[in-house]
Design a protein around this motif. Structure first.
Motif, PDB file in Angstrom:
ATOM      1  N   GLY A   7       0.802  -1.218   0.000  1.00 59.55           N
ATOM      2  CA  GLY A   7       0.000   0.000   0.000  1.00 59.55           C
ATOM      3  C   GLY A   7       0.828   1.256   0.000  1.00 59.55           C
ATOM      4  O   GLY A   7       1.797   1.382   0.767  1.00 59.55           O
ATOM      5  N   THR A   8       0.420   2.181  -0.848  1.00 60.54           N
ATOM      6  CA  THR A   8       1.161   3.440  -1.033  1.00 60.54           C
ATOM      7  C   THR A   8       0.353   4.658  -0.583  1.00 60.54           C
ATOM      8  O   THR A   8       0.730   5.794  -0.859  1.00 60.54           O
ATOM      9  N   GLY A   9      -0.782   4.413   0.081  1.00 60.39           N
ATOM     10  CA  GLY A   9      -1.609   5.520   0.565  1.00 60.39           C
ATOM     11  C   GLY A   9      -1.054   6.087   1.859  1.00 60.39           C
ATOM     12  O   GLY A   9       0.071   5.788   2.272  1.00 60.39           O
ATOM     13  N   GLY A  12       0.121   3.391   4.434  1.00 64.66           N
ATOM     14  CA  GLY A  12       1.398   2.772   4.073  1.00 64.66           C
ATOM     15  C   GLY A  12       2.558   3.712   4.339  1.00 64.66           C
ATOM     16  O   GLY A  12       3.603   3.310   4.875  1.00 64.66           O
ATOM     17  N   SER A  30       3.342  -1.939  -4.403  1.00 62.04           N
ATOM     18  CA  SER A  30       2.221  -1.356  -5.124  1.00 62.04           C
ATOM     19  C   SER A  30       1.879  -2.257  -6.313  1.00 62.04           C
ATOM     20  O   SER A  30       2.554  -3.266  -6.548  1.00 62.04           O
ATOM     21  N   THR A  32       2.280  -1.502  -9.302  1.00 57.27           N
ATOM     22  CA  THR A  32       3.296  -1.259 -10.333  1.00 57.27           C
ATOM     23  C   THR A  32       4.672  -1.154  -9.676  1.00 57.27           C
ATOM     24  O   THR A  32       4.763  -0.777  -8.506  1.00 57.27           O
ATOM     25  N   PHE A  54       3.732  -5.380  -5.094  1.00 57.26           N
ATOM     26  CA  PHE A  54       3.173  -6.075  -3.924  1.00 57.26           C
ATOM     27  C   PHE A  54       3.966  -7.366  -3.681  1.00 57.26           C
ATOM     28  O   PHE A  54       4.285  -7.698  -2.535  1.00 57.26           O
ATOM     29  N   THR A  68      -3.896  -1.636   2.070  1.00 59.86           N
ATOM     30  CA  THR A  68      -4.551  -1.340   0.790  1.00 59.86           C
ATOM     31  C   THR A  68      -6.034  -1.046   1.024  1.00 59.86           C
ATOM     32  O   THR A  68      -6.599  -1.394   2.075  1.00 59.86           O
ATOM     33  N   ALA A  69      -6.658  -0.428   0.034  1.00 64.37           N
ATOM     34  CA  ALA A  69      -8.089  -0.156   0.101  1.00 64.37           C
ATOM     35  C   ALA A  69      -8.816  -1.472   0.390  1.00 64.37           C
ATOM     36  O   ALA A  69      -8.537  -2.491  -0.261  1.00 64.37           O
ATOM     37  N   ALA A  72     -10.069  -3.638  -2.282  1.00 66.13           N
ATOM     38  CA  ALA A  72      -9.042  -4.183  -3.177  1.00 66.13           C
ATOM     39  C   ALA A  72      -8.074  -5.112  -2.453  1.00 66.13           C
ATOM     40  O   ALA A  72      -7.161  -5.661  -3.080  1.00 66.13           O
ATOM     41  N   ASN A 133      -6.653  -0.844  12.959  1.00 66.11           N
ATOM     42  CA  ASN A 133      -7.606  -0.317  11.973  1.00 66.11           C
ATOM     43  C   ASN A 133      -8.611   0.653  12.573  1.00 66.11           C
ATOM     44  O   ASN A 133      -9.372   1.270  11.836  1.00 66.11           O
ATOM     45  N   MET A 135      -8.215   3.461  14.278  1.00 62.93           N
ATOM     46  CA  MET A 135      -7.764   4.835  14.545  1.00 62.93           C
ATOM     47  C   MET A 135      -7.138   5.410  13.280  1.00 62.93           C
ATOM     48  O   MET A 135      -6.765   4.670  12.375  1.00 62.93           O
ATOM     49  N   ASN A 136      -7.010   6.718  13.252  1.00 62.74           N
ATOM     50  CA  ASN A 136      -6.353   7.391  12.137  1.00 62.74           C
ATOM     51  C   ASN A 136      -4.870   7.009  12.092  1.00 62.74           C
ATOM     52  O   ASN A 136      -4.262   6.726  13.126  1.00 62.74           O
TER      53      ASN A 136
END
Ligand SMILES: NC(=O)c1ccc[n+]([C@@H]2O[C@H](COP(=O)([O-])OP(=O)(O)OC[C@H]3O[C@@H](n4cnc5c(N)ncnc54)[C@H](OP(=O)(O)O)[C@@H]3O)[C@@H](O)[C@H]2O)c1
Length: 214
Positions: A7-9, A12, A30, A32, A54, A68-69, A72, A133, A135-136
């Protein structure tokens, strides 16, 4: 330790940066091989940060975080590869939120099942631990953003996997870590999201957390 991040968000990036800071080697994965956000993150985090697909991140990590989302995550873990994850700890931070019909999002799975259980069933040779999961991500890696004692929940079927994750979250500064039992406890952890989202609207800030008083 070598740690893989799927995950790149923002999650991550937050977890990857903190894990490098506390002394680990981290590879961010990711869809890619040269994701722009992963390249930037690695550049900003020095020699102990790297990036790839990934599958690269899963093969690299002794412990792997799923950031990851939620919609997804099964696809992302599939791309990471069962063989690359075999026998490893997969820390599932994702929430199964569907934003496709606007706000507030709905849970894609609940009550009698959870995303963490779906992942555990699809990858039986992986030790899935649901954690962090509720908490921010800024609070995840810096619990002092919220004053006083407050809690991080975790669950999973494998005791040693949970001990490993407990050590990692302790290194982030967490003191109150509540083991809720086997992976089915992820249902409740994921179903906290609707109230978490309401609270964020109420406080107009993500810097709060749950605390159990007894
Ligand atoms: N934001 C928070 O503070 C917070 C707190 C607790 C839990 N969470 C949960 O943590 C997870 C990550 O949240 P986030 O906001 O950092 O990121 P996000 O935008 O929810 O997810 C980004 C990641 O999902 C991957 N992805 C998206 N669509 C995909 C698909 N079709 N197939 C495979 N992978 C796909 C992206 O891959 P690419 O890298 O290839 O683009 C990217 O790595 C979510 O499940 C969220 O609910 C978030």
């Amino acid at each position: 330790m070598k740690i893989g991040i799927l995950g790149t968000g923002m999650v991550g990036v937050a977890l990857g940066s903190k894990l490098v800071q506390v002394g680990h080697d981290v590879k961010m994965g990711s869809r890619t091989p040269n994701n722009e956000k992963a390249v930037t993150w690695a550049k900003e985090n020095g020699a102990h940060a790297s990036y790839g697909t990934f599958a690269d991140a899963a093969a690299f990590g002794e412990v792997v975080f799923n950031c990851t989302a939620g919609t997804a995550s099964l696809a992302a873990v599939t791309a990471a590869g069962a063989a690359n994850l075999k026998g490893k700890v997969l820390v599932d931070v994702a929430n199964p939120l569907d934003f496709s019909k606007g706000m507030p999002p709905t849970l894609t799975v609940c009550n009698t099942d959870s995303l963490a259980e779906q992942i555990q069933r699809a990858f039986p040779s992986v030790n899935v631990v649901k954690a962090l999961n509720t908490m921010n991500c800024a609070v995840m890696v810096n619990p002092t953003l919220v004053p006083g004692d407050h809690d991080v929940f975790l669950c999973g079927n494998d005791r040693q996997a949970k001990e490993k994750v407990t050590e990692i979250v302790k290194s982030f500064g967490w003191r109150s870590i509540i083991d809720l039992g086997d992976i089915t406890a992820a249902r409740g952890m994921e179903m906290l999201l609707p109230i978490w989202l309401r609270l964020m609207g109420h406080y107009q800030s993500p810097n709060f957390n749950f605390k159990i008083v007894r």
